[in-house]
Design an enzyme around this catalytic site. Structure first.
Site, PDB file in Angstrom:
ATOM      1  CG  ASP A   1      -1.823   1.182   1.316  1.00 35.25           C
ATOM      2  OD1 ASP A   1      -1.784   2.024   0.393  1.00 35.25           O
ATOM      3  OD2 ASP A   1      -2.573   1.290   2.302  1.00 35.25           O
TER       4      ASP A   1
ATOM      5  CD  GLU B   1      35.183  13.004   1.420  1.00 37.29           C
ATOM      6  OE1 GLU B   1      35.060  14.045   2.115  1.00 37.29           O
ATOM      7  OE2 GLU B   1      36.166  12.805   0.692  1.00 37.29           O
TER       8      GLU B   1
ATOM      9  CD  GLU C   1      31.984  15.324   8.024  1.00 36.74           C
ATOM     10  OE1 GLU C   1      33.128  15.622   7.638  1.00 36.74           O
ATOM     11  OE2 GLU C   1      31.148  16.180   8.401  1.00 36.74           O
TER      12      GLU C   1
ATOM     13  CD  GLU D   1      35.569  14.959   9.830  1.00 34.38           C
ATOM     14  OE1 GLU D   1      35.885  16.048  10.353  1.00 34.38           O
ATOM     15  OE2 GLU D   1      35.915  14.653   8.671  1.00 34.38           O
TER      16      GLU D   1
ATOM     17  CD  GLU E   1      34.892  11.897   6.153  1.00 30.55           C
ATOM     18  OE1 GLU E   1      35.667  11.648   5.197  1.00 30.55           O
ATOM     19  OE2 GLU E   1      34.692  13.051   6.581  1.00 30.55           O
TER      20      GLU E   1
ATOM     21  CG  HIS F   1      32.688  17.264   2.008  1.00 29.90           C
ATOM     22  ND1 HIS F   1      33.884  17.342   2.682  1.00 29.90           N
ATOM     23  CD2 HIS F   1      31.872  18.190   2.567  1.00 29.90           C
ATOM     24  CE1 HIS F   1      33.804  18.259   3.619  1.00 29.90           C
ATOM     25  NE2 HIS F   1      32.590  18.791   3.572  1.00 29.90           N
TER      26      HIS F   1
ATOM     27  NE  ARG G   1      39.731  19.764   2.564  1.00 32.25           N
ATOM     28  CZ  ARG G   1      40.937  19.453   2.095  1.00 32.25           C
ATOM     29  NH1 ARG G   1      41.863  20.401   1.986  1.00 32.25           N
ATOM     30  NH2 ARG G   1      41.211  18.209   1.745  1.00 32.25           N
TER      31      ARG G   1
ATOM     32  CD  GLU H   1      35.555  17.595  -1.440  1.00 35.91           C
ATOM     33  OE1 GLU H   1      35.381  17.086  -0.319  1.00 35.91           O
ATOM     34  OE2 GLU H   1      36.568  18.279  -1.723  1.00 35.91           O
TER      35      GLU H   1
ATOM     36  NE  ARG I   1      34.870  21.839   1.186  1.00 38.31           N
ATOM     37  CZ  ARG I   1      35.472  20.969   1.982  1.00 38.31           C
ATOM     38  NH1 ARG I   1      35.922  19.823   1.479  1.00 38.31           N
ATOM     39  NH2 ARG I   1      35.631  21.222   3.262  1.00 38.31           N
TER      40      ARG I   1
END
Length: 451
Positions: free
Chosen positions: A57, A137, A139, A194, A201, A250, A322, A340, A342
């Site tokens: 359902d 990645e 976390e 981390e 991570e 990321h 970063r 990447e 982020r």
């Protein structure tokens, strides 16, 4: 419907079921919000599941169908079979199969199935001559439980980035999680503590985009189940503790041509990025505000996306730092060239998040968008005037702004499909409106006795 013969891969699954004494199968799928759902069947029904599907359902599933059109059918993907490592007892085991959802009225794949939404994106890429690989990645935090077994926000360690015991008390938990993931077919690359206390991570290898989305959904289930065996609560909530780093996801992504070459790599380019890669990157930047509604889908997501906690809020790219939304990681070999993104966090629906990233990037390629120059300075140190000089915009500051951006962006909105897009917007509008009329403990502490 007519019964079909088993394929070779389906026969292999049934053989594994018999060899491992699997007594129950969990047929797994997700709703549009990314919550993993499952229908459990006796393992003896495996052949029927493959040849006929299992009916359920759909009206009770978030964002699926109305009451009057509720019957849906689950069709297992035999490539996703795995034995659940925490569910082996008295010589018996339980298995898992990820399913595609079908509309019983048409017999066609259900367009409200998030896995279907991602498959649509991959089909668009295939039409352009590309396959897509991705690697997230994710976390997460590990918290202690109270006497009733409910989650707290008390971490079980005082570790920091890459710490080891005795500060990182969760190394044994991560080890058991890794063993569980490997039992389910994951190729784990690394794990570490981390930045924040209680934050971790675990990275697994690059894979095709559909397998990657399946893996993220599985990863969250495995982490929670094995943490619970240690009397801990694992959460992928982006910002469970104020004033410390939140949890991101990321996401690395690259395109490959039909002959297996990385379409993102160019030896002659300063950044080793091809024109295709730069156009894809430009597309993601162009549609970043709308992507944010899907990749950062909760009110709490925007407690992470603030300056000062290493979370990307500035719409720019860089090959050196970063602080930008997109980073071009160093690649030792051409096959590893990638970008990447982020901003995503692990509360997102991985199927929908990857789908909108892919459509945005492909739009950049098809439109021939020009890629801006990389920003090699630390954007976190820029004032507003300098950001304006560089033409750097910021991501939406809350879920309401992000949903506005989604509705205004035809490419990303259409990427979700005619079924998912309006239901996703409706759900997120309701969530944000409920948040706006709530009164937080911070407000009570701040104002109740002052005014």
């Amino acid at each position: 419907m007519t019964t079909e013969q088993l394929t070779a891969s389906e026969e292999e699954v049934i053989a594994e079921i018999n060899e491992n004494n699997v007594d129950f199968l969990r047929l797994q799928f997700t709703d549009i919000l990314g919550t993993v759902k499952n229908v459990s069947i006796p393992a003896r029904q495996a052949e029927k599941a493959f040849t006929e599907g299992i009916y359920f359902d759909g009206s009770s599933i978030e964002g699926f169908v109305r009451i009057q059109e509720s019957d849906m059918r689950l069709v297992p993907d035999p490539e996703t079979f795995a034995i659940l490592p925490w569910r082996q007892k008295d010589g018996n085991a339980a298995g898992r199969l990820i399913c595609d959802v079908y509309d019983t009225s048409t017999g066609e794949p259900f367009e409200g199935d998030p896995r279907r939404v991602l498959k649509n994106a991959l089909e668009r890429a295939e039409e352009l001559g590309y396959t897509i690989n991705a690697a997230p990645e994710p976390e997460f935090f590990l918290f202690e439980e109270d006497e009733e077994g409910s989650a707290t926000t008390k971490t079980n360690d005082a570790g920091g980035y890459f710490d080891v015991a005795p500060k990182d008390l969760a190394s044994d938990v991560r080890r058991d999680i890794i063993y569980g993931l490997e039992d389910m077919g994951f190729d784990v690359e690394a794990s570490h503590h981390e930045v924040a206390e209680g934050q971790h991570e675990i990275n697994f290898t690059y894979d095709d985009a559909l397998s990657t989305a399946d893996n993220v959904a599985t990863f969250r289930t495995v982490v929670r189940a094995i943490a619970a065996q240690h009397d801990l609560h694992a959460t992928f909530m982006p910002k469970p503790i104020p004033r410390i780093n939140g949890s991101g996801m990321h996401t690395h992504i690259s395109l490959f041509t039909e002959d297996g070459e990385n379409a993102f790599h160019d030896d002659e380019d300063e950044f080793n990025l091809s024109e295709t890669a730069k156009q894809f990157l430009a597309g993601v930047l162009e549609h970043a505000p709308a992507i944010t509604a899907v990749a950062n889908p909760t009110v709490n997501s925007y407690k992470r996306l603030v300056p000062g906690y290493e979370a990307p809020v500035y719409v720019a790219w860089s090959d050196r730092n970063r602080s930008a939304l997109i980073r071009k990681p160093a690649a030792r070999v051409p096959a590893a060239s990638r970008i990447e993104l982020r901003s995503p966090d692990p509360s997102c629906n991985p199927y929908l998040a990857l789908a909108v990233m892919i459509h945005a990037g492909l739009d950049g390629i098809e439109s021939g968008l020009d890629c801006p120059e990389p920003v090699r300075e630390n954007i976190y140190e820029f004032d507003e005037q300098k950001r304006e000089e560089y033409g750097i915009d910021t991501l939406p500051s809350n879920l309401g702004e992000a949903v506005d951006a989604l509705e205004e962006d035809e490419v990303v909105y259409d990427a979700l499909g005619e079924h998912v897009a309006p239901k996703f917007v409706e759900a997120k509008r309701q969530e944000f409106e409920e948040y706006l009329v709530d009164v937080s403990q911070w407000e009570l502490d701040r104002y109740l006795e002052t005014y």
